[in-house]
Design a protein around this motif. Structure first.
Motif, PDB file in Angstrom:
ATOM      1  N   ASP B 176       0.612  -1.094   0.074  1.00  0.00           N
ATOM      2  CA  ASP B 176      -0.068  -0.059  -0.023  1.00  0.00           C
ATOM      3  C   ASP B 176       0.821   1.314   0.071  1.00  0.00           C
ATOM      4  N   ARG B 177       0.804   1.887  -1.190  1.00  0.00           N
ATOM      5  CA  ARG B 177       1.796   2.783  -1.343  1.00  0.00           C
ATOM      6  C   ARG B 177       1.503   4.144  -0.504  1.00  0.00           C
ATOM      7  N   GLY B 178       0.167   4.381  -0.369  1.00  0.00           N
ATOM      8  CA  GLY B 178      -0.220   5.717   0.432  1.00  0.00           C
ATOM      9  C   GLY B 178      -0.081   5.239   1.966  1.00  0.00           C
ATOM     10  N   ALA B 179      -0.295   4.204   2.448  1.00  0.00           N
ATOM     11  CA  ALA B 179      -0.076   3.861   3.828  1.00  0.00           C
ATOM     12  C   ALA B 179       1.289   3.862   3.873  1.00  0.00           C
ATOM     13  N   ALA B 180       2.397   3.388   3.181  1.00  0.00           N
ATOM     14  CA  ALA B 180       3.580   3.492   3.263  1.00  0.00           C
ATOM     15  C   ALA B 180       4.108   4.828   3.565  1.00  0.00           C
ATOM     16  N   GLU B 181       3.573   5.804   2.731  1.00  0.00           N
ATOM     17  CA  GLU B 181       3.813   7.289   2.830  1.00  0.00           C
ATOM     18  C   GLU B 181       3.693   7.927   4.072  1.00  0.00           C
ATOM     19  N   LEU B 182       2.431   7.291   4.501  1.00  0.00           N
ATOM     20  CA  LEU B 182       1.964   7.883   5.958  1.00  0.00           C
ATOM     21  C   LEU B 182       2.814   7.310   6.998  1.00  0.00           C
ATOM     22  N   MET B 183       3.478   6.362   6.906  1.00  0.00           N
ATOM     23  CA  MET B 183       4.456   5.988   7.909  1.00  0.00           C
ATOM     24  C   MET B 183       5.745   6.815   7.630  1.00  0.00           C
ATOM     25  N   GLY B 184       6.118   7.418   6.864  1.00  0.00           N
ATOM     26  CA  GLY B 184       7.391   8.063   6.533  1.00  0.00           C
ATOM     27  C   GLY B 184       8.188   7.442   5.515  1.00  0.00           C
ATOM     28  N   ILE B 185       7.769   6.628   4.799  1.00  0.00           N
ATOM     29  CA  ILE B 185       8.587   5.785   3.956  1.00  0.00           C
ATOM     30  C   ILE B 185       8.769   6.743   2.727  1.00  0.00           C
ATOM     31  N   ASN B 186       9.866   6.992   2.168  1.00  0.00           N
ATOM     32  CA  ASN B 186      10.070   7.647   0.956  1.00  0.00           C
ATOM     33  C   ASN B 186      10.023   6.799  -0.370  1.00  0.00           C
ATOM     34  N   VAL B 187       8.661   6.629  -0.799  1.00  0.00           N
ATOM     35  CA  VAL B 187       8.457   5.806  -2.013  1.00  0.00           C
ATOM     36  C   VAL B 187       9.375   5.716  -3.036  1.00  0.00           C
ATOM     37  N   ASN B 188       9.735   6.979  -3.576  1.00  0.00           N
ATOM     38  CA  ASN B 188      10.397   6.998  -4.573  1.00  0.00           C
ATOM     39  C   ASN B 188      11.962   6.424  -4.371  1.00  0.00           C
ATOM     40  N   ARG B 189      12.430   6.663  -3.291  1.00  0.00           N
ATOM     41  CA  ARG B 189      13.693   6.069  -2.738  1.00  0.00           C
ATOM     42  C   ARG B 189      13.746   4.615  -2.617  1.00  0.00           C
ATOM     43  N   THR B 190      12.737   3.922  -2.288  1.00  0.00           N
ATOM     44  CA  THR B 190      12.212   2.533  -2.083  1.00  0.00           C
ATOM     45  C   THR B 190      12.449   1.777  -3.593  1.00  0.00           C
ATOM     46  N   ILE B 191      11.572   2.622  -4.408  1.00  0.00           N
ATOM     47  CA  ILE B 191      11.590   1.808  -5.905  1.00  0.00           C
ATOM     48  C   ILE B 191      12.969   1.996  -6.420  1.00  0.00           C
ATOM     49  N   SER B 192      13.719   3.386  -6.492  1.00  0.00           N
ATOM     50  CA  SER B 192      14.960   3.416  -6.921  1.00  0.00           C
ATOM     51  C   SER B 192      16.029   2.089  -6.228  1.00  0.00           C
ATOM     52  N   PHE B 193      15.667   2.040  -5.036  1.00  0.00           N
ATOM     53  CA  PHE B 193      16.720   0.921  -4.574  1.00  0.00           C
ATOM     54  C   PHE B 193      16.345  -0.328  -4.860  1.00  0.00           C
ATOM     55  N   THR B 194      14.954  -0.565  -5.145  1.00  0.00           N
ATOM     56  CA  THR B 194      14.554  -2.042  -5.830  1.00  0.00           C
ATOM     57  C   THR B 194      15.222  -2.110  -7.262  1.00  0.00           C
ATOM     58  N   PHE B 195      15.012  -0.970  -7.955  1.00  0.00           N
ATOM     59  CA  PHE B 195      15.791  -1.055  -9.217  1.00  0.00           C
ATOM     60  C   PHE B 195      17.310  -1.388  -9.248  1.00  0.00           C
ATOM     61  N   ALA B 196      17.838  -0.804  -8.223  1.00  0.00           N
ATOM     62  CA  ALA B 196      19.353  -0.902  -7.955  1.00  0.00           C
ATOM     63  C   ALA B 196      19.713  -2.292  -7.918  1.00  0.00           C
ATOM     64  N   VAL B 197      19.122  -3.196  -6.915  1.00  0.00           N
ATOM     65  CA  VAL B 197      19.318  -4.430  -6.543  1.00  0.00           C
ATOM     66  C   VAL B 197      18.706  -5.452  -7.537  1.00  0.00           C
ATOM     67  N   GLY B 198      17.763  -5.032  -8.324  1.00  0.00           N
ATOM     68  CA  GLY B 198      17.293  -5.927  -9.357  1.00  0.00           C
ATOM     69  C   GLY B 198      18.410  -5.868 -10.581  1.00  0.00           C
ATOM     70  N   SER B 199      18.801  -4.709 -10.530  1.00  0.00           N
ATOM     71  CA  SER B 199      20.102  -4.438 -11.897  1.00  0.00           C
ATOM     72  C   SER B 199      21.259  -5.118 -11.443  1.00  0.00           C
ATOM     73  N   ALA B 200      21.712  -5.026 -10.234  1.00  0.00           N
ATOM     74  CA  ALA B 200      23.014  -5.689  -9.757  1.00  0.00           C
ATOM     75  C   ALA B 200      22.608  -7.285  -9.872  1.00  0.00           C
ATOM     76  N   LEU B 201      21.681  -7.823  -9.557  1.00  0.00           N
ATOM     77  CA  LEU B 201      21.445  -9.099  -9.683  1.00  0.00           C
ATOM     78  C   LEU B 201      21.458  -9.573 -11.250  1.00  0.00           C
ATOM     79  N   ALA B 202      21.014  -8.425 -12.088  1.00  0.00           N
ATOM     80  CA  ALA B 202      20.925  -8.965 -13.400  1.00  0.00           C
ATOM     81  C   ALA B 202      22.437  -9.147 -13.898  1.00  0.00           C
ATOM     82  N   ALA B 203      23.573  -8.006 -13.459  1.00  0.00           N
ATOM     83  CA  ALA B 203      24.573  -8.185 -13.933  1.00  0.00           C
ATOM     84  C   ALA B 203      25.185  -9.636 -13.561  1.00  0.00           C
TER      85      ALA B 203
END
Ligand SMILES: Nc1ncnc2c1ncn2[C@@H]1O[C@H](COP(=O)(O)OP(=O)(O)OP(=O)(O)O)[C@@H](O)[C@H]1O
Ligand SMILES: [Mg+2]
Lengths: 235, 294
Positions: B176-203
């Motif tokens: 739940d993206r909205g609820a995550a934001e209410l907790m104080g989670i930076n959604v953009n940073r989290t998504i960016s991090f996910t791409f980082a991990v996925g891409s490192a694994l792709a390598a």
């Protein structure tokens, strides 16, 4: 002092003009309630304050500072928490993890203590600490949603229909907790369908009708008002 | 014995699919989009490792780290430039952008490295071969490394997601993206991090893939990318153990299908199995049925 000040906000969903110039305020240590029929725009207002929606014009001031342009995830750090409509707990996480997420913005060292405090206030949750939140009963989920919002130690707690779908005994319990929070010094902005309960716990109230405030005043006075009684109290 | 040997090869290929499938499934789970350029990040990772080994004279471990590092940057850049501006857009617009990104990466690779296939340096061929049953079953070093890498990645990733603060934030955003934001989670940073991990694994997957099948071209990532996507759907897209199981099953089915049914129809068999599974379990093997409580 005014903790929250809403100045003439207009909120849209695409072309739908949901909030048409609403202004109100919540003073420190008050319980203010926003009542109104389905679709009046109550949730839209709370979500706008919490930053999940942006007003097209007008502003929201929290402790005198404008919230314009501040992203939603920064709001909790400023000292406000929203317990959203429909609870929106993290269904696939355990009860404890949900609480921990509520404390996401707090220092890690405080976490264990805050979780214990939450369990003291909601002993039912303690018994279900490791249970997956999606399997809790509706009432337990509501308790969890409130406990999770409280984990951030908010100065302003916003509650969106906390009594929705609960049995009368649980509704009583929820309102007891709201009173307790208030006594402990938390300022509360409460949105309710249950106008009777909301007006009896609140200091002041605003009545919302299709995106505009149609009436406001002392909660006790509104409870006696004929128009309010007819429209929202069913008598 | 031939069966066992096929099975091991299937496990190895399946491990590569599983590592790629993780990238699809994590990005889908958290950003709610299909990153069709993911397969091409594998190819870029393999080219970087190729350059590091062939031209820059790096030892294999540094080549791996260089590929992982640069792919991480690539993944974050793709997300930030192409996908983030489309956060509120329809999923069709995002999908088309991802397909465009896939072609862009392939064409850039062609521009930089040329269209001619390169042969990937045989770094892992030198690894010792394991002989079992009095030499009747030989397992190559590449195979062993691939299977082990998959196991290690799974363990680390599962621990990361279930225990760390960022891992928990990822689970919240996924639910739940909205609820995550209410907790104080930076959604953009989290998504960016996910791409980082996925891409490192792709390598990592790119290097393993090219060690097992050492031909490197700008289109090297497409087919494994599609297969891994299939594996992710097969296991239940959004589910990390699902990607693991889906990937391994797919690899095994592909190799056994090719060995015992038909070499030409190997890929067709893979997709036929996918269709049958989805008929009975529309959310995949481990996909959660959508449940809501009022
Ligand atoms: N995501 C959305 N897209 C379009 N319109 C929306 C959206 N959310 C709410 N609306 C509209 O905005 C208006 C106000 O909705 P809102 O949810 O704020 O009402 P509410 O007062 O909270 O109602 P309820 O008591 O039923 O929760 C309604 O007319 C609703 O249809
Ligand atoms: Mg509402």
């Amino acid at each position: 002092m005014s903790m929250l000040e809403i100045n003439d906000i207009h909120v849209f969903y695409g072309a739908i003009h949901a909030i048409k110039g609403v202004s109100f305020e919540v003073k420190e240590h008050e319980i203010v309630t926003l009542i109104g029929a389905n679709g009046a725009g109550k949730s839209t207002i709370l979500n706008t304050i919490a930053g999940l929606l942006r007003p097209r014009s007008g502003q929201v001031l929290f402790e005198g500072k404008s919230l314009n342009g501040i992203p939603a995830n920064k709001m909790v750090g400023l000292g406000m928490a929203l317990c959203p409509e429909g609870r929106r707990i993290f269904q696939q996480m355990s009860v404890r993890e949900n609480l921990e997420m509520g404390g996401y913005s707090r220092p890690a060292a405080e976490m264990a203590g805050s979780v214990e405090d939450a369990f003291k206030r909601f002993p039912r949750l303690k018994e279900r600490e490791k249970q997956i939140a999606g399997t809790l009963s509706g009432g337990e989920q509501q308790m969890l949603a409130m406990a999770r919002a409280l984990m951030s130690k908010p100065k302003l707690m916003m509650l969106d229909e906390p009594s929705m779908g609960l049995a009368p005994i649980l509704v009583e319990q929820i309102f007891d907790i709201i009173r307790e929070l208030h006594q402990a010094g938390t300022t509360i902005l409460l949105v309710e369908q249950n106008a009777q309960m909301a007006l009896s716990v609140a200091d002041r109230a605003y009545v919302l009708e299709t995106g505009k405030i149609s009436m406001s005043g002392e909660a006790k006075a509104l409870l006696q008002d004929d128009n309010v009684r007819k429209a929202y109290l069913g008598s | 014995m031939i069966f066992l040997s096929n099975l091991v090869n299937g496990l190895s290929l399946g491990s590569i699919y599983a590592i790629i499938a993780l990238g699809y499934t994590m990005v889908y789970g958290i950003a709610k989009m299909l990153n069709f350029a993911h397969g091409d990040v594998i190819m870029v990772g393999a080219y970087i490792a190729f350059c590091a080994l062939q031209y820059w004279g790096m030892p294999p471990i540094l080549a791996l780290l260089a590929a992982m590092g640069l792919c991480t940057v690539l993944g974050i850049t793709i997300e930030g430039l192409a996908y983030r501006p489309l956060r509120q857009a329809t999923s069709l617009a995002v999908l088309i952008t991802a397909i465009g990104m896939s072609y862009l990466l392939q064409n850039l690779a062609q521009l930089i490295w040329g269209a001619n296939p390169k042969s990937f340096p045989p770094v892992m061929i030198q690894l010792p071969t394991l002989s079992l049953f009095g030499d009747r079953l030989k397992i190559s070093g590449v195979t062993i490394v691939t299977i082990l890498a998959n196991i290690v990645i799974m363990i680390l990733l599962t621990a990361f997601i279930s225990r760390t603060k960022m891992g928990k934030a990822m689970r919240c955003v996924s639910e739940d993206r909205g609820a995550a934001e209410l907790m104080g989670i930076n959604v953009n940073r989290t998504i960016s991090f996910t791409f980082a991990v996925g891409s490192a694994l792709a390598a990592v997957a790119g290097i393993l893939l090219c060690s097992a099948y050492p031909i490197l071209m700008p289109t090297t990532g497409s087919m494994p990318g599609i297969k891994a996507f299939t594996a992710a759907v097969f296991g239940g897209i959004g589910s990390i153990p699902g990607a693991m199981i889906g990937g391994i099953l797919l690899g095994v089915i592909e190799i056994l299908g090719k060995a015992y049914i038909s070499t030409e129809l190997g890929d067709a068999i893979v997709f036929a199995v996918l269709i049958i599974v989805l008929l009975f379990r529309p959310t995949g093997l481990l996909g959660k049925p959508i449940r809501e409580k009022v």
